[in-house]
Structures are given as C-alpha cells and as structure tokens.
Write a protein that holds these residues in place. Sequence first.
Motif, PDB file in Angstrom:
ATOM      1  N   HIS A   1     105.463  53.735  91.309  1.00 24.16           N
ATOM      2  CA  HIS A   1     104.776  54.029  92.871  1.00 24.16           C
ATOM      3  C   HIS A   1     105.434  54.816  93.404  1.00 24.16           C
ATOM      4  CE1 HIS A   1     101.908  53.096  95.707  1.00 24.16           C
ATOM      5  NE2 HIS A   1     102.560  53.142  96.622  1.00 24.16           N
TER       6      HIS A   1
ATOM      7  N   LYS B   1     105.891  57.862  96.739  1.00 23.37           N
ATOM      8  CA  LYS B   1     105.391  58.706  97.965  1.00 23.37           C
ATOM      9  C   LYS B   1     105.341  60.142  98.003  1.00 23.37           C
ATOM     10  CE  LYS B   1     106.378  54.788 101.255  1.00 23.37           C
ATOM     11  NZ  LYS B   1     107.188  54.559 102.468  1.00 23.37           N
TER      12      LYS B   1
ATOM     13  N   SER C   1      94.889  54.858 105.436  1.00 24.66           N
ATOM     14  CA  SER C   1      95.022  55.704 104.436  1.00 24.66           C
ATOM     15  C   SER C   1      94.650  57.101 104.516  1.00 24.66           C
ATOM     16  CB  SER C   1      94.409  55.102 103.258  1.00 24.66           C
ATOM     17  OG  SER C   1      92.977  54.842 103.793  1.00 24.66           O
TER      18      SER C   1
ATOM     19  N   TYR D   1     100.428  56.757  93.509  1.00 27.87           N
ATOM     20  CA  TYR D   1     100.956  57.264  94.787  1.00 27.87           C
ATOM     21  C   TYR D   1     100.517  56.938  95.991  1.00 27.87           C
ATOM     22  CZ  TYR D   1      96.699  60.201  94.157  1.00 27.87           C
ATOM     23  OH  TYR D   1      95.529  60.633  94.110  1.00 27.87           O
ATOM     24  N   GLU D   2     101.206  57.036  97.228  1.00 29.37           N
ATOM     25  CA  GLU D   2     100.825  56.953  98.284  1.00 29.37           C
ATOM     26  C   GLU D   2     101.067  58.115  99.124  1.00 29.37           C
ATOM     27  OE1 GLU D   2     102.039  54.386 102.403  1.00 29.37           O
ATOM     28  OE2 GLU D   2     103.171  53.962 100.472  1.00 29.37           O
TER      29      GLU D   2
END
Length: 413
Positions: free
Chosen positions: A7, A9, A28, A50-51
């Motif tokens: 995960h 960013k 979000s 991903y974020e």
Amino acid sequence: MTTDKQHIKIAAGEWVPYSKMESGPGGSVTIFGPMMEVLDIFSALLNFDYELVPAPGNLWGGPLPNATWTGMLGMLHRQEAELAIAPFFVTPQRESVCDFTVPVFSDYQAILMQRPRLQSDVAGFVKPFTPKVWLLILASFVAISIMVGFVAGQEARLFHALLIRPWTKATLMAAQTLSQESSEWLPRHDAGRVLAVVWLLASLVFMSSYSGILTAMLTVPRVTIPIDSLIDLVSQDDLPWRLEAGSMMYSFFEESDDPVGRRVFTEKAGTFQDCWAARQDVADGAFAAICDRTTMMKAMSWDFSTTGKCHLYMSQQKVYTSGILSIAFQTKSKYLPAANKILLVLKEVGLLDKWLGEQITNTSQCLRPPSADSGRGVKPLSIEALSGPLAALLLGESVAKETQATLRDSSVL
C-alpha cells in the motif's frame, strides 16, 4: 504464488485534460483522465494498492529559499509519496529532487488571452497611409499652396493683372485638387499652371492609392492581434498577465537572464491556480496567461462546446518549445524501472495519445485566425466606423463655405 500488495501513497494534482480530481466521502480523492488510466495499469502490473494524496494548493512544486520544495515535488523530496501521478515538465532543477520516467508527452507553452474581435474604428479612414506618409502629403500640400500663391502673385504683377488673395485661391485650389474636385480658379499664366499640373498629377497618385487601399480594407476587415509574442506582452499596458503558481514557467521566468523574460516575471499582475481553473477569467479579458498548449486546447474545446463561440486566443509564437512531460517518482524508487517498461509499451501502441485525444474535441473552429470570425470576411459598416469620415466631411464643408464667402466678398479680375 502471489505476494501481498503493498500500500503506497501517491501525490495527485489536477491538470485538465491529463487529470481531473473529484473529492469523495471521508476526504478521499478520485482522478479521471489519461493519468487515471496509467495509474490503474501501474497498480495492476506493479502489484500495489494506493491512496491518493492531493498536492497542497494543487501545486506541482518549486524550490524555497530554505532548500525545501513545495507541492508534489516537495512530497516526493520528503518521501511522503512514492510517485506523483501527473505529467511534469522535466528540468534539471526538478531532476535534483526526484526521478522521472521516460517521456510520456511533449508540449509547449504559449500565451492564452481573450480572442481579438472585429471592432469599428473611428479613425479607420486614415489607416491606409502611415503617419509619415500623411505628414509628407500635408507638407506637399502646404508647399504647393505657398509656391502657387507666390508664383501666381508675381506673374500678376509682371503682366499688370489684378489678383486678390492669391494665397487663399492657391490653398483652395490645392485642397480641391487633392480631394478630386474641380477648381473654379487656376493660375492664368504658364509658371503657375505648370505647378498646378504637377500638383494635379501628384493628387491623382495620392487619391488613387488611398481609395484602392481603403476599399480593400473595408471589403475584407482585418483583426489586429495586440499580443502574439512575449515582446508584445511586455510592450503593452492594456492587458495584465499572470503566471501559474508553482509551475515550471514560474521558475523559468524567475531565473531568466533575458531582459524580456525578466520583465515577464517582475511586471506580472500576480499568479493563478492553473490554466484550466483560470479559463473563464482569461475569456472575460481579466488577464492573459502563459499556459501549455494542451490545456489551452482543452479550454477552447470547453468554450466552444458550452457557448458555440470562441472567446479564447492562443498566441502564434511559442514561449517555451519542446517541453518533455514525464511522471515523477521518488528518488531511486523500486517501481521506476518497471514503470518505464509499461509506459514505453503504452506509447508504442498509441494508447497515451488516444486517451489524451479523447479529452479534446471541437477546437478546429477556435484555432482559425480571428479574422475568420466575420463569416465570409465581409462586414457591414457601422455608424461608428462612418463617424470619422462624416466628421471630416462636415469640417471640410465648414471650411469651404467660409473660404467661398471670403472670395465672394472680393472682386476678381
């Protein structure tokens, strides 16, 4: 055997048409456009979740005096994000804080401003000649009036003829000849008549040229482009200009050693968020902006699609040519080599250009020269356009009546 997805960013910024951001529940962020297509492929083939983290102020980033960076480049430099899913203009200064992929697009910068329009010109009837030519014509008129008046007066004395007010008669004759009117008075003797014939021929050349050029100007109206280069931009005071905050062009002009480039930076009227967000202000004539061609094309497409008209104009001269656009990764990112291979395949099969082309439509009409906005190129004359010639006509009539009244009061032999 599969491995668990990592995960990471990802810094995100809005640059229409490359990426369009929308906020969702809980803070979000979702993006749309070609960069979203690339990100989905990265996520699937590089095996990560991903974020998306919006860039502060939607800035791509620039250096600060304390050696830190703003925007998405600052996030990469501080290792707050693995990559920035946005195209960046590649510069040596930016390469010092991140690693760039292979080129994904190429673009150039130009000036975006309100589209010039066909305008009525009160003084349009004097435009066929330059001021220098008009001054020479005026000097010729004064010279011939003085010479004819002097020669006619001397000949009258030589032949013992009475001639009253020779200067007035000569001036009126010169004016009538220049305006292609018949004159009631001409010198009676040879020397004066030779001068009159010379002026008659000169007037014929003047007025034939004037009428021909004026007819052409009225038949096919022209549009004056006040700003078509950086020199035009800094040489005028009517339209302020702004630079995109945190952009490559902001740093480019800030560090420029060229006199024109320095003026662009020091005399700017401020900054704006981005070219897409500023499109309406530019179309309304609030300021001119230095933008990339792709965003300008998208803004023109939006303008024509929503209004059916063209309100934006892109300068013909390029401000910054052949800029390479790449995606930025954190320095020595483990994902960069594989990402480069993916991007090369996407370029070879034409998907990157296809995704970008789908975002831009209806631009051909607005890319035509502003003079084409008049339809067939013929525009009816307005009262404002005719007010200049009418004012000149009324002034001439007034002067002629006064002169004729003076002559009637005098007896002429």
